[in-house]
Design a protein around this motif. Structure first.
Motif, PDB file in Angstrom:
ATOM      1  N   UNK A 263      35.505  40.951  47.593  1.00  0.00           N
ATOM      2  CA  UNK A 263      34.073  40.378  46.894  1.00  0.00           C
ATOM      3  C   UNK A 263      35.357  39.242  45.846  1.00  0.00           C
ATOM      4  N   UNK A 264      34.444  38.507  44.934  1.00  0.00           N
ATOM      5  CA  UNK A 264      34.953  38.105  43.744  1.00  0.00           C
ATOM      6  C   UNK A 264      35.652  38.570  42.981  1.00  0.00           C
ATOM      7  N   UNK A 265      34.795  39.575  42.795  1.00  0.00           N
ATOM      8  CA  UNK A 265      35.454  40.410  41.421  1.00  0.00           C
ATOM      9  C   UNK A 265      36.087  41.332  41.250  1.00  0.00           C
ATOM     10  N   UNK A 266      36.859  41.724  42.858  1.00  0.00           N
ATOM     11  CA  UNK A 266      38.646  42.266  43.087  1.00  0.00           C
ATOM     12  C   UNK A 266      39.029  41.331  43.226  1.00  0.00           C
ATOM     13  N   UNK A 267      39.098  40.323  44.228  1.00  0.00           N
ATOM     14  CA  UNK A 267      40.110  39.548  43.996  1.00  0.00           C
ATOM     15  C   UNK A 267      40.566  38.987  42.856  1.00  0.00           C
ATOM     16  N   UNK A 268      38.925  38.850  41.902  1.00  0.00           N
ATOM     17  CA  UNK A 268      39.827  38.013  40.037  1.00  0.00           C
ATOM     18  C   UNK A 268      40.184  39.375  39.643  1.00  0.00           C
ATOM     19  N   UNK A 269      39.967  40.369  39.655  1.00  0.00           N
ATOM     20  CA  UNK A 269      41.069  41.333  39.199  1.00  0.00           C
ATOM     21  C   UNK A 269      42.596  41.473  39.384  1.00  0.00           C
ATOM     22  N   UNK A 270      42.867  41.650  40.615  1.00  0.00           N
ATOM     23  CA  UNK A 270      44.412  41.962  41.054  1.00  0.00           C
ATOM     24  C   UNK A 270      44.747  40.340  41.420  1.00  0.00           C
ATOM     25  N   UNK A 271      43.774  38.943  41.043  1.00  0.00           N
ATOM     26  CA  UNK A 271      44.814  38.264  41.149  1.00  0.00           C
ATOM     27  C   UNK A 271      45.515  38.020  40.175  1.00  0.00           C
ATOM     28  N   UNK A 272      44.389  38.421  38.565  1.00  0.00           N
ATOM     29  CA  UNK A 272      44.788  38.547  36.909  1.00  0.00           C
ATOM     30  C   UNK A 272      46.057  39.362  36.640  1.00  0.00           C
ATOM     31  N   UNK A 273      45.960  40.381  37.600  1.00  0.00           N
ATOM     32  CA  UNK A 273      47.101  41.492  37.058  1.00  0.00           C
ATOM     33  C   UNK A 273      48.123  40.656  37.737  1.00  0.00           C
ATOM     34  N   UNK A 274      48.285  39.928  38.838  1.00  0.00           N
ATOM     35  CA  UNK A 274      49.610  39.254  39.043  1.00  0.00           C
ATOM     36  C   UNK A 274      50.075  38.503  38.797  1.00  0.00           C
ATOM     37  N   UNK A 275      48.972  37.472  38.560  1.00  0.00           N
ATOM     38  CA  UNK A 275      49.245  36.115  37.169  1.00  0.00           C
ATOM     39  C   UNK A 275      50.003  36.660  36.267  1.00  0.00           C
TER      40      UNK A 275
END
Ligand code: COA
Length: 252
Positions: free
Chosen positions: A233-245
């Protein structure tokens, strides 16, 4: 597999997370190596005790976030499930030496250890909600039982970290020592246990855990299904995307 070191000395098997440059975050291959080692130790009569440890500065930053975003294809049961099954059903004494941050599964795996020795720099956290996820490793059941509902809610709903002193007071770790002494203490205690009659150890552990075995297995399966759904779901994808970024940007 050098990210997980497996050392056998007399009747004690020591599993060391050895990916310090990535804060001992755990990859699929590392779960597989640990699951294999635990499964073999469970049935090897010459092995009586297992010790899990990380580094003096870091126990584990939890699941590898790259693997969360791009899970490697697996043909059989996912290694993380094999690992959770192995650790939660391990019949012999299981010890841990924990120093530094223990994030996510770095904390929840400890709920399945019999004796946990912590460095005074240990910091435990289960930030699942903050990452758009939900508890795993039966922590939604075990944390309220171990910590009381109020403190479990702070840890699991708010994702607030807690330190070694609080963990000791809650009773989920056994002792606090300087970080440089945690691994040696775990080894000493492991050797004491290894000198005791194995059938008595196995029977005593079985009896202590008897009331929760079925509930833990059932809860893990339910959490696993929810976790897998929330991961997409978007919340997790965004959180992990932000960490990687953040980490990619910090290198440029
Ligand atoms: N998965 C993959 N890589 C991770 C990681 C994880 N869970 N945690 C840390 N790393 C990597 C970082 O990407 C970084 O790699 P790089 O040097 O190639 O950029 C390296 O480990 C060091 O991490 P950094 O965050 O700079 O270290 P720190 O000392 O400032 O902080 C932590 C340590 C553990 C507090 C922090 O790394 C953290 O919060 N990690 C994520 C924990 C998490 O959310 N886990 C998932 C739980 S479900």
């Amino acid at each position: 597999m050098t990210d997980v070191l497996i050392d056998r000395s007399d009747a004690v098997l020591t599993i060391t997370l050895n990916r310090v440059e990535k804060k001992n975050s755990i990859t699929v291959a590392m779960y597989a190596a640990m699951a294999d080692a635990l499964s073999a130790a469970a049935t090897d009569d010459a092995l009586r005790v297992v010790v899990l440890q990380g580094h003096e500065s870091i126990f584990s930053a939890g699941n590898d976030i790259g693997d969360f975003l791009n899970p490697p294809a697996v043909t059989a049961e996912p290694p993380v499930y094999r690992f959770l099954h192995a650790i939660s059903t391990f019949p012999k004494p299981l010890l841990a030496a924990v120093c530094g941050p223990a994030v996510g599964i770095g904390t929840t795996l400890l709920f399945h250890c019999d004796l946990v020795y912590a460095g005074d720099n240990a910091a435990f956290s289960m930030p699942f909600v903050n990452l758009g996820l939900c508890p795993e490793a039966a922590s939604s059941y075990l944390a309220p039982r171990l910590m009381g509902y109020g403190r479990a809610a702070e840890a699991l709903l708010l994702g607030e970290p807690f330190l070694a002193e609080a963990a000791l007071e809650m009773g989920f770790i056994s002792r606090i020592v300087p970080p440089s002494e945690a691994a040696a203490l775990a080894q000493r205690q492991a050797r004491k246990l290894a000198a005791k009659p194995l059938p008595s150890l196995i029977e005593t552990k079985r009896l202590m855990k008897k009331g929760q075995v079925a509930i833990v297995a059932e809860r893990m399966a339910e959490e696993g299904a929810s976790f897998a759904r929330l991961l997409r779901e978007p919340a997790a994808q965004q959180a992990f995307g932000a960490f990687m970024h953040k980490h990619a940007v910090s290198k440029t």
